[in-house]
Write an enzyme that holds these catalytic residues in place. Structure first.
Site, mmCIF file in Angstrom:
data_model
loop_
_atom_site.group_PDB
_atom_site.id
_atom_site.type_symbol
_atom_site.label_atom_id
_atom_site.label_comp_id
_atom_site.label_asym_id
_atom_site.label_seq_id
_atom_site.Cartn_x
_atom_site.Cartn_y
_atom_site.Cartn_z
ATOM 1 N N HIS A 1 65.249 -29.102 -32.341
ATOM 2 C CA HIS A 1 64.826 -29.501 -30.991
ATOM 3 C C HIS A 1 63.430 -30.104 -30.952
ATOM 4 O O HIS A 1 63.087 -30.829 -30.014
ATOM 5 C CB HIS A 1 64.901 -28.303 -30.038
ATOM 6 N N HIS B 1 59.901 -36.796 -26.020
ATOM 7 C CA HIS B 1 60.019 -36.337 -27.407
ATOM 8 C C HIS B 1 61.403 -35.762 -27.682
ATOM 9 O O HIS B 1 61.869 -35.757 -28.822
ATOM 10 C CB HIS B 1 58.920 -35.310 -27.736
#
Length: 529
Positions: free
Chosen positions: A159, A181
């Site tokens: 992640h 991001h």
């Protein structure tokens, strides 16, 4: 989930069956009579001699042949065992770069113990994702599979692949909100899988295209295009059906913010900062259940109604962590210095990177991830070590950090009355200060910033977004009814502070900032009344 790890007792037939299951050609192994003992000793050069000369194909064979679980000794969670697919992801350059990205960015310059990285945090999230998944499976075995758990662990592990130097600083300065991001993380995940030949290993463990989609959806949920309206029965995900919607709440919970990502960084950040963490994530897991919404196919991770106090403890931990460390006024000043240095270096090619930061951004936008793989916190030292005269200003700022000649916070005041402070308001205050100073201040030698600290959902009480179950009905998800709210809760769930930083010297007495600030504050309040 079945294990497909070769051991020394395997016959040639078993080795070939393993390769066949992974979708790899096994003819050369059949002809060579390679058994388990021989297979485990194979190296890149051995496969090359066997005629498997393509680098990626070579990696595919080694990933499948040498897939083994691994035990990691984590300072927060103790000894943890990770699945072979997770281990192979960890052992790639794209994941290893996270060693060199500090979890808390500039906090290291204020809290010397805060030297932990995104690397160990990501491993911790993968572990906790597996622990929560297994806990739910043990209680309600029919709703979650071993493959679901593995996918959730991979999402937890990957992640943060998209974080750039100094974590969120890169997002704010270079990406400027144009790319999140999380999106870069799924681009890096795809790049990592392809570049390191992991598809056959995933196929070996029955991870299909739909599962890879599911992993990416957990990292970066799909969003509707602006103006596109949702239908009543719309389900935006492809990886798992609405009946398994609870799976999307494990790694990154967009509903209530209660997820294993926070569980790990609360525990890990507090440990390395020397702060106390009062939230017990293990207790949360003991009381967590999957429940179904009444009259709906959607399912949620729910907590026992009586545990609402534990949730407030979690959000309070987040608040104090941000107040005392992440938004610490000295640390924030250092962040501003790093931003200014990177901004000054933006258009210049840097050391071993061989690219400008703007060129790296364009590479990301074109889904070319090779240059981003090389970009870490080490860019700080690359700038300092560079002989390029165009980086002189950036080097000067970074040298100031190393000699503790820092930007100075000369004014700090909380904004009262629930005023919503936007960037235009900050720009207006900055102009007022310049005018009030008689133009002694200029835009280049001071900075006005807004710092917001909350429970994770702005002005909202995030506990109201959590789903609960009762002792009498443990299978139905209910929203906050109001009965379980404790009396001693905050009246507000967010605070905004305005700070003024001097970049060079103390140009004005900080007391002189009060008059224009008060006038600005009064005007903004009147406008929003």
């Amino acid at each position: 989930m079945a294990s497909f790890c070769i051991n020394e007792t395997w016959t040639n037939r078993q080795v070939c069956e393993l390769l066949e299951r992974a979708g790899l050609e096994q003819t050369r192994f059949e002809e060579g009579g390679i058994d388990g003992k021989q297979a485990l000793k194979l190296k890149h050069e051995d496969l090359t001699r066997m005629g498997i000369t393509d680098r990626k194909k070579n990696l595919e064979y080694l990933n499948v042949i040498k897939n083994q679980p691994k035990v990691f000794n984590d300072p927060i969670h103790g000894s943890i065992e990770l699945h072979p697919v997770l281990v192979k992801i960890i052992d790639t350059p794209q994941f290893q770069r996270l060693w060199n990205i500090k979890q808390l960015g500039g906090s290291y310059y204020v809290y010397p113990g805060a030297c932990h990285s995104r690397f160990e945090h990501s491993i911790g999230v993968a572990h906790l994702a597996g622990e929560l998944g297994k806990s739910l499976k043990n209680k309600q075995s029919t709703i979650i599979s071993d493959r679901d758990i593995l996918c959730v662990q991979i999402a937890g592990l990957c992640h943060d692949l998209g974080h750039g130097p100094f974590s969120h600083l890169f997002d704010e300065l270079i990406l400027r909100g144009e790319i999140r991001h999380e999106k870069i993380s799924i681009q890096m995940f795809d790049y990592l899988v392809e570049e390191n030949g992991l598809r056959p290993l995933m196929k070996l463990y029955d991870l299909r295209r739909r599962d890879r989609t599911f992993i990416k959806e957990m990292i970066h949920p799909p969003r509707r295009e602006e103006g596109e309206e949702a239908t009543a029965n719309e389900w935006p995900y492809e990886g798992r059906p609405k009946e398994k919607s609870f799976l999307y709440e494990i790694v990154s919970n967009k509903t209530s913010g209660v997820d294993v990502d926070k569980f790990d960084y609360f525990a890990r950040d507090c440990h390395y900062l020397g702060l106390r963490n009062n939230f017990d994530h293990q207790r949360f897991m003991l009381f967590a259940r999957v429940c179904k919404e009444a009259g709906n196919r959607k399912t949620h991770i729910c907590i026992r109604e009586k545990e609402v106090n534990s949730l407030y403890t979690m959000y309070q931990t987040r608040y104090y962590l941000h107040k005392r460390a992440c938004q610490h006024k000295v640390k924030y000043g250092i962040d501003l210095m790093i931003k200014d240095a990177l901004d000054a270096a933006n258009g210049t090619r840097i050391g071993g990177l061989g690219r400008t930061l703007n060129e790296v951004k364009r590479d990301i936008q074109n889904n070319q991830m090779a240059s981003f793989t090389q970009l870490t916190d080490f860019v700080f030292q690359q700038i300092l070590d560079s002989a390029n005269g165009e980086l002189a200003n950036a080097k000067r700022i970074l040298r100031r950090i190393n000699s503790r000649d820092l930007y100075k916070c000369v004014f700090e005041r909380e904004v009262q009355g629930g005023i919503r402070v936007e960037q235009r308001h900050i720009d207006n205050l900055k102009q007022r200060l310049i005018e009030f100073s008689g133009n002694i201040l200029t835009e280049t030698n001071f900075e006005v910033v807004k710092v917001t600290i909350d429970y994770g959902m702005g002005h909202e009480n995030p506990v109201n977004n959590m789903y609960y179950y009762t002792k009498q009905d443990p299978d139905t998800a209910i929203r906050n009814s109001g009965q379980q709210i404790p009396h001693l809760i905050p009246e507000a769930f967010s605070e905004t502070v305005v700070r003024v930083y001097y970049k060079e010297t103390d140009l004005l007495n900080p007391q002189s900032i009060i008059i224009p600030f008060d006038a600005w504050h009064q005007r903004v309040r009147q406008q929003q009344a």
